[in-house]
Design a protein around this motif. Structure first.
Motif, PDB file in Angstrom:
ATOM      1  N   TYR A  17       0.833  -1.206   0.000  1.00 18.70           N
ATOM      2  CA  TYR A  17       0.000   0.000   0.000  1.00 18.70           C
ATOM      3  C   TYR A  17       0.870   1.258   0.000  1.00 18.70           C
ATOM      4  O   TYR A  17       2.002   1.253   0.485  1.00 18.70           O
ATOM      5  N   GLN A  21      -3.310   4.308   2.695  1.00 17.78           N
ATOM      6  CA  GLN A  21      -4.330   3.538   1.979  1.00 17.78           C
ATOM      7  C   GLN A  21      -4.904   2.391   2.814  1.00 17.78           C
ATOM      8  O   GLN A  21      -6.117   2.164   2.821  1.00 17.78           O
ATOM      9  N   ILE A  24      -7.695   3.131   5.368  1.00 21.28           N
ATOM     10  CA  ILE A  24      -8.959   3.499   4.720  1.00 21.28           C
ATOM     11  C   ILE A  24      -9.637   2.255   4.157  1.00 21.28           C
ATOM     12  O   ILE A  24     -10.849   2.062   4.329  1.00 21.28           O
ATOM     13  N   VAL A  25      -8.872   1.408   3.468  1.00 23.38           N
ATOM     14  CA  VAL A  25      -9.435   0.172   2.909  1.00 23.38           C
ATOM     15  C   VAL A  25     -10.052  -0.680   4.015  1.00 23.38           C
ATOM     16  O   VAL A  25     -11.174  -1.206   3.881  1.00 23.38           O
ATOM     17  N   ALA A  36     -12.170  10.775   3.221  1.00 24.61           N
ATOM     18  CA  ALA A  36     -10.724  10.652   3.063  1.00 24.61           C
ATOM     19  C   ALA A  36     -10.172  11.856   2.320  1.00 24.61           C
ATOM     20  O   ALA A  36     -10.597  12.152   1.205  1.00 24.61           O
ATOM     21  N   LYS A  44      -6.072   7.610  -4.167  1.00 20.16           N
ATOM     22  CA  LYS A  44      -7.439   7.603  -3.625  1.00 20.16           C
ATOM     23  C   LYS A  44      -8.297   6.519  -4.276  1.00 20.16           C
ATOM     24  O   LYS A  44      -9.100   5.873  -3.610  1.00 20.16           O
ATOM     25  N   CYS A  47      -8.599   3.081  -2.854  1.00 21.92           N
ATOM     26  CA  CYS A  47      -9.289   2.967  -1.568  1.00 21.92           C
ATOM     27  C   CYS A  47     -10.742   2.524  -1.720  1.00 21.92           C
ATOM     28  O   CYS A  47     -11.344   2.026  -0.757  1.00 21.92           O
TER      29      CYS A  47
END
Length: 600
Positions: A17, A21, A24-25, A36, A44, A47
């Protein structure tokens, strides 16, 4: 649920990543609503793309432009992902493919514009299509405080409700506190999980210059990047045409882009920029959010941008692949006066105008900054930074001096001419130049006439900008930019306060050849350019045959990796950045053949 790390490696061809990232994932896969804020080029799109592939159901992505949707769908499909868009550009075959894939539950990502989602028939169909996640890209467009507010985006809160309150994530690269609060209020029923992963783009070099001869300055800058892709932002449609012609006359592959061109011409020019290497686009800000080309190596502004957020967004179109990129912004008092006029004559509320004035003042302060530009830029977004060491101010060193006497001369000239004149008239008075306007007003008899003969007129222009940026004078935009002293200006004039100003020192210019070689080395290109050129030629041939942008086949970062690693077999090719299973199967053999032909 499919293992996210397996998808990351085998679908996207990434070994890990990027910063920010993974959290957020994981939040999205955990069912949380998310806001985000990540820098342009921070990844982005992954994500929401990765969670869409890791679980069942459809992810609906709101995207601002058809061209952006088209290119992202093309990229996903070449990675082996079933994706599509709701777009007026789709032919009947594509519309049927998308509809059938949605019915069968095969389609993982569906892109749509906010205008398309405003249609009742579209929403009714989507409400029956097992939408599990609503991902809103360029979410600052939702907010009235966002620098690209679009009324259609304001309807997305209703879209979410009509989809049954579906899980939602909003993503943007530029959102200050007021904008973030507005996004949350308009889109979410409860506060979402918020991730703010910084605004720093350390791979982008920042530079600003006072306007002298804009065309010559821009051509000199672009010459440093001959053969690379870049954007020159212009203030007017006429300027885009003039700069495109000047660049073409100087041997660059350049095209104009502005709203005055017919739709077909805009589309052709944008496709050429996206598909070809080494293309320079002279454009107004109409050439904006749809630019998802990762290998833009430079962005120049021939005039001051609209605001500091707009500046950040526009320079952020350079270096999305993480490799070094360069910027140059030109500015002058006419630019500042025009921006103020646009604010004051606009139809926005007084609150909006107040915020826009503050944003412009922040941009002027960045232009006249006496310290590292990255520090000044990031401080606007409430981030601290050490000196970057590679902006124009860090590289050239910033020399300040006690400018109290110079400021007093400027302020005195403004007062003695009745606070009714703009910069050029004050410069003429200070320099002792008997212009027609000076003689007509009788200002050749003033005590301040000629007190600035010790400095060139160009230096007085810079000093006036700095005095204005420091808030010692205010500009009356209704009377040709005349200056009047502020309360602090009177304090300086009376000797109650001292000020420091920048000493802009001319630096020896490098030769064109040495600048170009330095840019090449900075970009991390391998010493042997023959293989990289051959790989780019093959990429362009494939891209034209498939009618897609070159970076959809492979990004510059992937080709540089190939030219450096020189893989000899499919196993080694899988170690190259951005080479997943689908792209290896589709393109691997052809690129391995080129590498073999250049390996001794």
């Amino acid at each position: 649920m499919t293992d996210p790390h397996h998808i990351l490696e085998h679908v996207f061809g990434f070994s890990g990543y990027r910063p920010g990232q993974q959290a957020i994932v994981e939040a999205v896969l955990g069912g949380e609503d998310v806001l985000a804020v990540m820098p342009t080029g921070g990844g982005k799109s992954l994500c929401y793309q990765l969670p869409a592939l890791a679980r069942e159901g459809l992810t609906l992505v709101v995207s601002p432009l058809i061209a952006l949707m088209r290119d992202q769908v093309a990229q996903l499909r070449r990675n082996g992902v079933e994706a599509g868009s709701l777009s007026s550009a789709n032919d009947e075959e594509e519309r049927s493919r998308v509809a059938e894939a949605v019915r069968a539950g095969r389609l993982k990502l569906l892109y749509a514009s906010p205008e398309r989602l405003a249609l009742p028939a579209t929403l009714d169909w989507l409400a029956r299509s097992d939408v599990k996640l609503l991902a809103i890209d360029e979410a600052h467009c939702v907010s009235q405080w966002g620098h690209d507010f679009r009324p259609e985006y304001a309807l997305l809160g209703d879209v979410r409700r009509q989809l049954g309150g579906v899980q939602t994530m909003a993503l943007t690269a530029t959102a200050d506190v007021a904008t973030r609060e507005d996004i949350v209020r308009r889109l979410f029923q409860a506060p979402p999980r918020t991730f703010i992963h910084g605004f720093d783009r350390p791979n982008i070099r920042l530079a600003m210059q006072a306007k002298d001869n804009a065309r010559r300055q821009i051509l000199r800058f672009v010459e440093r990047h001959r053969g690379q892709s870049g954007i020159v932002y212009c203030a007017t449609r006429k300027d885009t045409e003039a700069f495109a012609q000047a660049l073409s006359d100087s041997g660059f592959n350049a095209l104009p882009y502005h709203a005055g061109l017919d739709a077909a011409a805009r589309s052709r020019n944008q496709d050429a920029f996206l598909q070809e290497d080494g293309m320079v686009m002279a454009a107004t800000v109409a050439f904006g959010m749809g630019i998802d080309k990762p290998d833009v190596r430079f962005v120049a502004h021939a005039a001051l941008p609209k605001s500091i957020e707009a500046y950040y967004q526009e320079i952020g179109r350079a270096g999305r692949d993480g490799l070094p990129a360069d910027t140059l912004t030109l500015y002058g008092l006419d630019d500042i006066r025009l921006r103020r006029l646009q604010i004051e004559e606009g139809e926005a509320s007084e609150d909006q105008k107040r915020i826009e004035r503050q944003r412009l003042n922040a941009l002027i302060a960045l232009a006249e900054a006496p310290r590292c530009r990255r520090q000044t830029l990031l401080s606007y977004f409430a981030e601290a930074s050490e000196p970057c060491g590679r902006c124009d101010l860090c590289e050239g060193g910033v020399k300040v001096f006690d400018g109290t006497v110079e400021a007093q001369k400027i302020l005195s000239a403004a007062v003695r001419t009745g606070e009714r004149f703009g910069a050029e008239h004050l410069v003429a008075v200070l320099a002792g130049e008997e212009t027609e306007a000076v003689l007509r007003a009788g200002h050749q008899g003033l005590k301040t006439f000629g007190v600035g003969k010790d400095r060139p007129k160009g230096e007085w222009r810079s000093l006036i900008r700095q005095v204005y940026a420091l808030g010692l004078m205010q500009m009356d935009i209704t009377s040709y930019g005349s200056f009047a002293l502020t309360e602090r200006g009177w304090a300086v004039l009376k000797g109650a306060e001292r000020v420091e100003l920048r000493a802009d020192v001319l630096q020896p210019r490098e030769s064109t050849r040495s600048r170009r070689e330095a840019a090449r080395q900075e970009a991390g290109l391998p010493a042997d350019h023959a293989l990289l050129a051959a790989l780019k030629a093959l990429r362009l041939e494939i891209a034209k045959a498939e009618s897609v942008p070159a970076y959809v086949v492979f990004t510059d970062k992937s080709l540089i990796d190939m030219a450096s690693l020189r893989p000899r077999d499919p196993y080694a090719m899988r170690l190259v950045h951005g080479v997943g299973d689908a792209k290896l199967a589709r393109y691997g053999e052809a690129f391995l053949a080129v590498i073999a032909g250049h390996t001794g």
